[in-house]
Design an enzyme around this catalytic site. Structure first.
Site, PDB file in Angstrom:
ATOM      1  N   ILE A 200      17.645   1.164  11.318  1.00 24.94           N
ATOM      2  CA  ILE A 200      18.347   0.662  12.514  1.00 24.94           C
ATOM      3  C   ILE A 200      17.459  -0.340  13.245  1.00 24.94           C
ATOM      4  CG2 ILE A 200      19.410   1.284  14.714  1.00 24.94           C
ATOM      5  CD1 ILE A 200      19.658   4.149  13.694  1.00 24.94           C
TER       6      ILE A 200
ATOM      7  N   LEU B  20       0.862  -1.182   0.000  1.00 25.16           N
ATOM      8  CA  LEU B  20       0.000   0.000   0.000  1.00 25.16           C
ATOM      9  C   LEU B  20       0.895   1.228   0.000  1.00 25.16           C
ATOM     10  CD1 LEU B  20      -2.524  -1.128   2.806  1.00 25.16           C
ATOM     11  CD2 LEU B  20      -2.651  -1.548   0.327  1.00 25.16           C
TER      12      LEU B  20
ATOM     13  N   GLY C 100      14.227   4.270  11.182  1.00 25.12           N
ATOM     14  CA  GLY C 100      14.371   3.675   9.839  1.00 25.12           C
ATOM     15  C   GLY C 100      15.059   2.325   9.828  1.00 25.12           C
TER      16      GLY C 100
ATOM     17  N   GLY D  33       8.207   2.593  -0.456  1.00 29.69           N
ATOM     18  CA  GLY D  33       7.564   1.521  -1.216  1.00 29.69           C
ATOM     19  C   GLY D  33       8.371   1.139  -2.451  1.00 29.69           C
TER      20      GLY D  33
ATOM     21  N   LYS E 165       5.040   5.610  11.843  1.00 28.74           N
ATOM     22  CA  LYS E 165       5.106   5.903  13.297  1.00 28.74           C
ATOM     23  C   LYS E 165       3.932   6.710  13.776  1.00 28.74           C
ATOM     24  CE  LYS E 165       7.589   8.566  10.675  1.00 28.74           C
ATOM     25  NZ  LYS E 165       8.768   8.491   9.839  1.00 28.74           N
TER      26      LYS E 165
ATOM     27  N   LYS F 126       7.929   8.647  17.528  1.00 28.20           N
ATOM     28  CA  LYS F 126       8.910   7.574  17.715  1.00 28.20           C
ATOM     29  C   LYS F 126       9.207   7.382  19.204  1.00 28.20           C
ATOM     30  CE  LYS F 126      10.913   8.463  13.186  1.00 28.20           C
ATOM     31  NZ  LYS F 126      11.826   9.360  12.445  1.00 28.20           N
TER      32      LYS F 126
ATOM     33  N   ALA G 166      -0.775  -0.773  -4.462  1.00 23.28           N
ATOM     34  CA  ALA G 166      -1.765   0.305  -4.518  1.00 23.28           C
ATOM     35  C   ALA G 166      -1.044   1.652  -4.584  1.00 23.28           C
ATOM     36  CB  ALA G 166      -2.668   0.257  -3.293  1.00 23.28           C
TER      37      ALA G 166
ATOM     38  N   GLU H  15       9.314  -2.329  12.476  1.00 20.44           N
ATOM     39  CA  GLU H  15      10.709  -1.954  12.718  1.00 20.44           C
ATOM     40  C   GLU H  15      11.083  -0.629  12.045  1.00 20.44           C
ATOM     41  OE1 GLU H  15      13.475  -3.581  14.653  1.00 20.44           O
ATOM     42  OE2 GLU H  15      13.717  -1.456  14.290  1.00 20.44           O
TER      43      GLU H  15
HETATM   44  N1  LIG Z   1      11.231   8.285   3.866  1.00 22.90           N
HETATM   45  C1  LIG Z   1      11.814   7.900   4.972  1.00 22.90           C
HETATM   46  O1  LIG Z   1      12.994   8.131   5.182  1.00 22.90           O
HETATM   47  C2  LIG Z   1      11.042   7.125   6.006  1.00 22.90           C
HETATM   48  C3  LIG Z   1      11.746   6.515   7.061  1.00 22.90           C
HETATM   49  C4  LIG Z   1      11.032   5.792   8.033  1.00 22.90           C
HETATM   50  C5  LIG Z   1       9.667   5.697   7.939  1.00 22.90           C
HETATM   51  N2  LIG Z   1       9.022   6.318   6.910  1.00 22.90           N
HETATM   52  C6  LIG Z   1       7.574   6.183   6.868  1.00 22.90           C
HETATM   53  O2  LIG Z   1       7.226   5.411   5.735  1.00 22.90           O
HETATM   54  C7  LIG Z   1       5.971   5.821   5.227  1.00 22.90           C
HETATM   55  C8  LIG Z   1       6.121   6.191   3.765  1.00 22.90           C
HETATM   56  O3  LIG Z   1       7.082   7.213   3.657  1.00 22.90           O
HETATM   57  P1  LIG Z   1       7.633   7.693   2.224  1.00 22.90           P
HETATM   58  O4  LIG Z   1       8.833   8.535   2.517  1.00 22.90           O
HETATM   59  O5  LIG Z   1       7.755   6.540   1.312  1.00 22.90           O
HETATM   60  O6  LIG Z   1       6.420   8.641   1.793  1.00 22.90           O
HETATM   61  P2  LIG Z   1       6.020   9.070   0.302  1.00 22.90           P
HETATM   62  O7  LIG Z   1       5.148  10.271   0.445  1.00 22.90           O
HETATM   63  O8  LIG Z   1       7.235   9.139  -0.560  1.00 22.90           O
HETATM   64  O9  LIG Z   1       5.146   7.822  -0.170  1.00 22.90           O
HETATM   65  C9  LIG Z   1       3.818   7.594   0.182  1.00 22.90           C
HETATM   66  C10 LIG Z   1       3.089   7.184  -1.099  1.00 22.90           C
HETATM   67  O10 LIG Z   1       1.774   6.765  -0.777  1.00 22.90           O
HETATM   68  C11 LIG Z   1       0.929   7.197  -1.824  1.00 22.90           C
HETATM   69  N3  LIG Z   1      -0.455   7.224  -1.337  1.00 22.90           N
HETATM   70  C12 LIG Z   1      -1.070   8.130  -0.577  1.00 22.90           C
HETATM   71  N4  LIG Z   1      -2.356   7.775  -0.358  1.00 22.90           N
HETATM   72  C13 LIG Z   1      -2.542   6.614  -1.011  1.00 22.90           C
HETATM   73  C14 LIG Z   1      -3.636   5.742  -1.167  1.00 22.90           C
HETATM   74  N5  LIG Z   1      -4.814   5.998  -0.606  1.00 22.90           N
HETATM   75  N6  LIG Z   1      -3.477   4.624  -1.907  1.00 22.90           N
HETATM   76  C15 LIG Z   1      -2.279   4.339  -2.462  1.00 22.90           C
HETATM   77  N7  LIG Z   1      -1.205   5.133  -2.358  1.00 22.90           N
HETATM   78  C16 LIG Z   1      -1.336   6.249  -1.630  1.00 22.90           C
HETATM   79  C17 LIG Z   1       1.461   8.571  -2.211  1.00 22.90           C
HETATM   80  O11 LIG Z   1       1.042   8.928  -3.515  1.00 22.90           O
HETATM   81  C18 LIG Z   1       2.967   8.341  -2.100  1.00 22.90           C
HETATM   82  O12 LIG Z   1       3.535   7.935  -3.330  1.00 22.90           O
HETATM   83  C19 LIG Z   1       5.520   6.963   6.139  1.00 22.90           C
HETATM   84  O13 LIG Z   1       4.722   6.442   7.174  1.00 22.90           O
HETATM   85  C20 LIG Z   1       6.827   7.486   6.702  1.00 22.90           C
HETATM   86  O14 LIG Z   1       6.672   8.136   7.943  1.00 22.90           O
HETATM   87  C21 LIG Z   1       9.666   7.013   5.949  1.00 22.90           C
HETATM   88  N1  LIG Z   2      11.159  12.220   8.258  1.00 21.31           N
HETATM   89  C1  LIG Z   2      11.791  11.184   9.024  1.00 21.31           C
HETATM   90  C2  LIG Z   2      11.843   9.923   8.229  1.00 21.31           C
HETATM   91  C3  LIG Z   2      12.229   8.744   9.062  1.00 21.31           C
HETATM   92  O1  LIG Z   2      11.200   8.379   9.926  1.00 21.31           O
HETATM   93  C4  LIG Z   2      13.174  11.642   9.415  1.00 21.31           C
HETATM   94  O2  LIG Z   2      13.636  12.677   8.934  1.00 21.31           O
HETATM   95  O3  LIG Z   2      13.797  10.981  10.251  1.00 21.31           O
HETATM   96 NA    NA Z   3      14.159   0.691  12.933  1.00 21.26          NA
END
Ligand SMILES: NC(=O)c1ccc[n+]([C@@H]2O[C@H](COP(=O)([O-])OP(=O)(O)OC[C@H]3O[C@@H](n4cnc5c(N)ncnc54)[C@H](O)[C@@H]3O)[C@@H](O)[C@H]2O)c1
Ligand SMILES: N[C@@H](CCO)C(=O)O
Ligand code: NA
Length: 443
Positions: A148, A21, A146, A27, A117, A217, A55, A141
């Site tokens: 770690i 998703l 991230g 993703g 989170k 977090k 998705a 995790e």
């Molecule tokens: N980027 C990081 O470094 C990082 C690190 C740790 C955790 N996270 C967590 O991971 C998750 C994703 O982060 P990301 O950086 O990949 O965000 P992102 O914004 O790059 O990706 C999210 C994607 O979800 C899609 N989306 C939104 N609503 C949707 C729906 N209803 N159906 C399908 N797709 C949908 C968006 O179009 C987008 O492409 C978040 O919870 C974020 O907090 C991110």
């Molecule tokens: N926005 C977050 C992504 C990791 O959760 C950060 O900068 O640490």
């Molecule tokens: Na982690």
């Protein structure tokens, strides 16, 4: 000794079909990683992963990964309950629709792996109950620091440990900005734009710079470290936007570095143990292991009664490191699914939260004053009246634009706040500048 068994032929390895998703930073990195690692994972764990549905919001966006025809769909709700999907990964972010999708997947008997989170820190209890009722894994995790490994060590390796305190640099974006400001004198806005460009920042970067992301977090860490539920709203948080170049210079001069820290402590309260949990900029002494954590790196410092001090260090943000943590959970959940087992979270009831006013630490305070006879004494009297003891003090400049910078011994928040408000009323005080807690050097 028995001969090792031949590895199973690829055709004999059961396939676990993953429904993804969201296909943004994390993703898309996960899709690439599964493609590169599926064969090795099959050899080691006995399950072959296949991302069978994804998705997305846009069917046409270039994500830099190869996806077979018919895998992409705009219907996330259908993927969550698709009978052709065995396990769901939620990397959309935010509360809704992520919460509803996660609950739907769990109710359909599918394990869920999440990097979210915000969702876990606000609705972790509800989701854990749903996962247990369904008898499947809910693993997260990637949600804290991230790539770690910290959730699994807290849940498993340290399950028997009496943990006193966990402190972490758990937001990559703010650590990146503070490092650039400290080491290169970079401008705050330029450093933030660079962090956004590198994919570290949340969609709305105020979540990073105002401490909400680190606060979520911290709630998850505190829940696992102390075994009682802490939610995002329990966490006191301050961000980094109010810090000035002068604060950063003062920190350097005093042998400290400023970091945005999440601090989770178990403390004795009048009615039993309490949890003190907060996120704020902190002056960390240069000799503390957290002081050397630079750029977008994260680290979590755990203090246990038997194990002593531990530090977990690595990449807390970015697509590939985060996808690595997601993938580890996916393998775990896939293996458990084949065995018909699942992990329990081990969090019982709500934690009693210590009010921020009652929390304690040393403080750095900067005060712009009119330098004339008696000023220092009147300032010292305000501190003394409020039972805040001064550990060190220095003055910069003279005349009408002098600055006093001091560090206190450990003091109660409420006493320090009362001190600051009385200082503001002194005629010779032009301004009370930054107040920054000192952590890792308690005196
Ligand atoms: N980027 C990081 O470094 C990082 C690190 C740790 C955790 N996270 C967590 O991971 C998750 C994703 O982060 P990301 O950086 O990949 O965000 P992102 O914004 O790059 O990706 C999210 C994607 O979800 C899609 N989306 C939104 N609503 C949707 C729906 N209803 N159906 C399908 N797709 C949908 C968006 O179009 C987008 O492409 C978040 O919870 C974020 O907090 C991110
Ligand atoms: N926005 C977050 C992504 C990791 O959760 C950060 O900068 O640490
Ligand atoms: Na982690």
């Amino acid at each position: 000794m028995a001969e090792p068994a031949d590895p199973p032929a690829a055709a004999d390895v059961p396939v676990v079909r993953v429904g993804l998703l969201g296909c943004g930073n994390v993703g898309a990195a996960l899709v690439g990683l599964v493609e590169r690692r599926a064969a090795a994972i099959a050899g080691r764990s006995g399950v072959r992963l296949e991302v069978s549905r994804i998705a997305v919001r846009s069917l046409t966006r270039d994500r830099g990964v190869e996806v077979a025809d018919g895998v992409l769909t705009r219907d996330a709700a259908a993927v969550a309950v698709d009978p052709e999907v065995d396990l769901v990964v939620e990397v959309i972010g935010g509360i809704e629709p992520a919460r509803e999708l996660t609950l739907a997947a769990l109710a359909a008997g599918k394990p869920v792996v999440s990097a979210n989170k915000e969702l876990l820190a606000n609705h972790g209890g509800e989701l854990a109950t749903a996962a247990e009722a369904a008898g499947v894994d809910l693993l997260f995790e990637a949600a804290v620091a991230g790539g770690i490994p910290i959730i699994r060590p807290l849940r498993e390796s340290l399950a028997g440990e009496d943990i006193d305190r966990v402190m972490g640099i758990v937001n990559g974006t703010t650590n990146f900005i503070l490092t650039r400001m400290t080491e290169e004198g970079a401008d705050y806005a330029d450093a933030l734009a660079e962090a956004q460009g590198l994919g570290y920042a949340e969609r709305d970067p105020t979540a990073d710079v105002e401490g909400y992301d680190a606060g979520a977090k911290a709630a998850i860490i505190a829940s696992l470290a102390f075994g009682q539920r802490v939610v995002a709203g329990d966490v006191y948080h301050e961000g980094i936007a109010g810090l000035t170049a002068a604060d950063i210079d003062s920190a350097t001069r005093l042998g400290h570095v400023i970091k945005l820290l999440a601090v989770c402590e178990r403390v004795d309260g009048p009615d039993g143990p309490e949890v003190a949990v907060r996120v704020h900029p902190a002056m960390v002494p240069l000799q503390h292991p957290l002081a050397g954590v630079r750029d977008s790196f994260n680290a979590v410092f755990v203090e246990g009664a038997a194990v002593g001090d531990l530090m977990f260090y690595g990449r807390g943000a970015g697509g590939d490191p985060t996808a690595s943590a997601v993938l580890g959970d996916v393998v775990d959940a896939a293996v458990n699914l084949r065995k018909g087992t699942f992990a329990t979270v081990g969090i019982e009831g709500r934690a009693r939260i210590r009010a921020i006013d009652e929390q304690r630490s040393p403080f750095y305070v900067s005060i712009d004053v009119e330098d004339r006879p008696g000023v220092l004494r009147s300032i010292a009297e305000v501190f003394e009246r409020n039972q805040v003891s001064i550990r060190s003090l220095e003055q910069d400049g003279a005349g009408s634009d002098a600055r006093i910078v001091l560090i206190t011994h450990t003091a109660r928040e409420a006493d320090l706040q009362a001190t600051v408000s009385e200082l503001r009323d002194l005629p010779a005080v032009h301004r009370v500048g930054s107040v920054v807690r000192v952590v890792g050097d308690e005196g």
